[in-house]
Design a protein around this motif. Sequence first.
Motif, PDB file in Angstrom:
ATOM      1  N   HIS A 198      -6.099 -23.739  29.606  1.00 30.98           N
ATOM      2  CA  HIS A 198      -5.750 -25.284  29.630  1.00 30.98           C
ATOM      3  C   HIS A 198      -6.310 -26.121  28.675  1.00 30.98           C
ATOM      4  CE1 HIS A 198      -4.376 -28.890  31.623  1.00 30.98           C
ATOM      5  NE2 HIS A 198      -5.508 -29.272  31.504  1.00 30.98           N
ATOM      6  N   GLY A 199      -5.676 -27.057  27.902  1.00 29.61           N
ATOM      7  CA  GLY A 199      -6.174 -27.925  26.907  1.00 29.61           C
ATOM      8  C   GLY A 199      -6.427 -27.277  25.686  1.00 29.61           C
ATOM      9  N   MET A 200      -6.134 -25.977  25.483  1.00 32.62           N
ATOM     10  CA  MET A 200      -6.378 -25.167  24.248  1.00 32.62           C
ATOM     11  C   MET A 200      -5.464 -25.711  23.207  1.00 32.62           C
ATOM     12  SD  MET A 200      -6.350 -21.337  23.163  1.00 32.62           S
ATOM     13  CE  MET A 200      -7.871 -20.753  23.890  1.00 32.62           C
ATOM     14  N   GLU A 201      -5.680 -26.077  22.094  1.00 29.04           N
ATOM     15  CA  GLU A 201      -5.040 -26.572  21.119  1.00 29.04           C
ATOM     16  C   GLU A 201      -4.229 -25.460  20.151  1.00 29.04           C
ATOM     17  OE1 GLU A 201      -6.985 -29.160  18.063  1.00 29.04           O
ATOM     18  OE2 GLU A 201      -7.849 -30.375  19.524  1.00 29.04           O
ATOM     19  N   LEU A 202      -2.869 -25.831  20.126  1.00 30.64           N
ATOM     20  CA  LEU A 202      -1.957 -24.803  19.754  1.00 30.64           C
ATOM     21  C   LEU A 202      -0.993 -25.617  18.634  1.00 30.64           C
ATOM     22  CD1 LEU A 202      -1.466 -22.604  22.766  1.00 30.64           C
ATOM     23  CD2 LEU A 202      -2.863 -22.123  20.825  1.00 30.64           C
ATOM     24  N   PRO A 203      -0.149 -24.716  17.989  1.00 31.18           N
ATOM     25  CA  PRO A 203       0.712 -25.363  17.067  1.00 31.18           C
ATOM     26  C   PRO A 203       1.911 -26.433  18.058  1.00 31.18           C
ATOM     27  CG  PRO A 203       0.354 -23.063  16.536  1.00 31.18           C
ATOM     28  CD  PRO A 203      -0.217 -23.160  17.684  1.00 31.18           C
ATOM     29  N   SER A 204       2.122 -25.999  18.993  1.00 33.02           N
ATOM     30  CA  SER A 204       3.012 -26.784  19.904  1.00 33.02           C
ATOM     31  C   SER A 204       2.526 -26.733  21.217  1.00 33.02           C
ATOM     32  CB  SER A 204       4.550 -26.426  19.469  1.00 33.02           C
ATOM     33  OG  SER A 204       5.284 -27.238  20.128  1.00 33.02           O
ATOM     34  N   LYS A 205       3.303 -27.683  22.220  1.00 36.16           N
ATOM     35  CA  LYS A 205       2.974 -27.641  23.555  1.00 36.16           C
ATOM     36  C   LYS A 205       3.313 -26.303  23.967  1.00 36.16           C
ATOM     37  CE  LYS A 205       7.513 -29.420  25.016  1.00 36.16           C
ATOM     38  NZ  LYS A 205       8.197 -30.589  25.612  1.00 36.16           N
ATOM     39  N   PHE A 206       2.435 -25.807  24.874  1.00 34.05           N
ATOM     40  CA  PHE A 206       2.861 -24.275  25.423  1.00 34.05           C
ATOM     41  C   PHE A 206       2.480 -24.393  26.720  1.00 34.05           C
ATOM     42  CE2 PHE A 206       1.233 -20.020  25.897  1.00 34.05           C
ATOM     43  CZ  PHE A 206       1.998 -19.344  24.852  1.00 34.05           C
ATOM     44  N   LYS A 207       3.484 -23.767  27.701  1.00 27.79           N
ATOM     45  CA  LYS A 207       3.270 -23.723  29.294  1.00 27.79           C
ATOM     46  C   LYS A 207       3.296 -22.375  29.771  1.00 27.79           C
ATOM     47  CE  LYS A 207       5.839 -27.985  29.196  1.00 27.79           C
ATOM     48  NZ  LYS A 207       6.906 -29.050  29.867  1.00 27.79           N
ATOM     49  N   ILE A 208       2.713 -22.078  30.657  1.00 24.20           N
ATOM     50  CA  ILE A 208       2.541 -20.809  31.217  1.00 24.20           C
ATOM     51  C   ILE A 208       2.911 -20.947  32.747  1.00 24.20           C
ATOM     52  CG2 ILE A 208       0.983 -19.061  31.825  1.00 24.20           C
ATOM     53  CD1 ILE A 208      -0.803 -19.838  29.522  1.00 24.20           C
ATOM     54  N   GLY A 209       3.661 -19.761  33.273  1.00 25.04           N
ATOM     55  CA  GLY A 209       4.152 -19.766  34.891  1.00 25.04           C
ATOM     56  C   GLY A 209       3.519 -18.571  35.398  1.00 25.04           C
ATOM     57  N   VAL A 210       3.122 -18.471  36.196  1.00 30.07           N
ATOM     58  CA  VAL A 210       2.689 -17.212  37.023  1.00 30.07           C
ATOM     59  C   VAL A 210       3.170 -17.302  38.460  1.00 30.07           C
ATOM     60  CG1 VAL A 210       0.872 -15.809  37.726  1.00 30.07           C
ATOM     61  CG2 VAL A 210       0.567 -17.204  35.730  1.00 30.07           C
ATOM     62  N   SER A 211       4.223 -16.313  38.705  1.00 28.94           N
ATOM     63  CA  SER A 211       5.055 -16.165  39.995  1.00 28.94           C
ATOM     64  C   SER A 211       4.247 -14.703  40.774  1.00 28.94           C
ATOM     65  CB  SER A 211       6.532 -15.979  39.680  1.00 28.94           C
ATOM     66  OG  SER A 211       6.841 -17.199  39.292  1.00 28.94           O
ATOM     67  N   GLY A 212       4.358 -15.122  42.040  1.00 26.93           N
ATOM     68  CA  GLY A 212       3.822 -13.738  42.695  1.00 26.93           C
ATOM     69  C   GLY A 212       4.827 -12.679  43.187  1.00 26.93           C
TER      70      GLY A 212
END
Length: 219
Positions: free
Chosen positions: A118-132
């Motif tokens: 969370h908050g790590m700088e990357l070339p663009s915005k980045f979203k992660i989703g985790v579903s069970g």
Amino acid sequence: MSKDILEKGAIVQRDKETFAIAPHIPGGITTPDLLRKIADVSEKYGAAAIKVTSAQRLAIVGLKEDDLDNAWDDLGMKPGAAIGLCVRSVKICPGTTFCKRGQQDAVGLGLKLDEKYHGMELPSKFKIGVSGCMNSCAENAIKDVGIMGTPKGFTVMVGGSAGLKPRLADTIAEELDEDEVLSLVDSIISFYKSHAKKQRIGKVIEEIGLDTFKKEVGL
């Protein structure tokens, strides 16, 4: 006319004068104490509203610029990464921790990913989703990295996004355990950090091809 203030995690509102801040709530799992603190800060600084966001946060809407630093101080938090070119959110479903349909531990895995990225700088915005489970309540198919639990382990997808030109993520691995997922996500983000231009990872995959991308991340 005001603009977003990245270093304060402040998003300018429609009136171009006030701001919203989004205290970081990993996985959307919070406590009564934090809820009270958010309510107290909102009331103290005359917020227009408290908005539940799609990224499992509570945004305090309608703050004056002069009150932003004090609001974060009263919350006892560093500004949340709700804007900017970084890992903005790790959306987590209840998984086997809470949900009767859960097949894998989305909460445990998701919180580990949140803590690391969370908050790590990357070339663009980045979203992660985790579903069970395959109901995909964390919307993993439209996340830059989507992780979905199945009876046989986790499926990992990459390159999803919503927005003006939606893109469904490509499935790159199946039946992984938690350690294998963590290792693969690390490889994906390391590759993306070093390779990409200012574009979402789905665009990178389209440019270099899925097979080449998989080889680059060790698959």
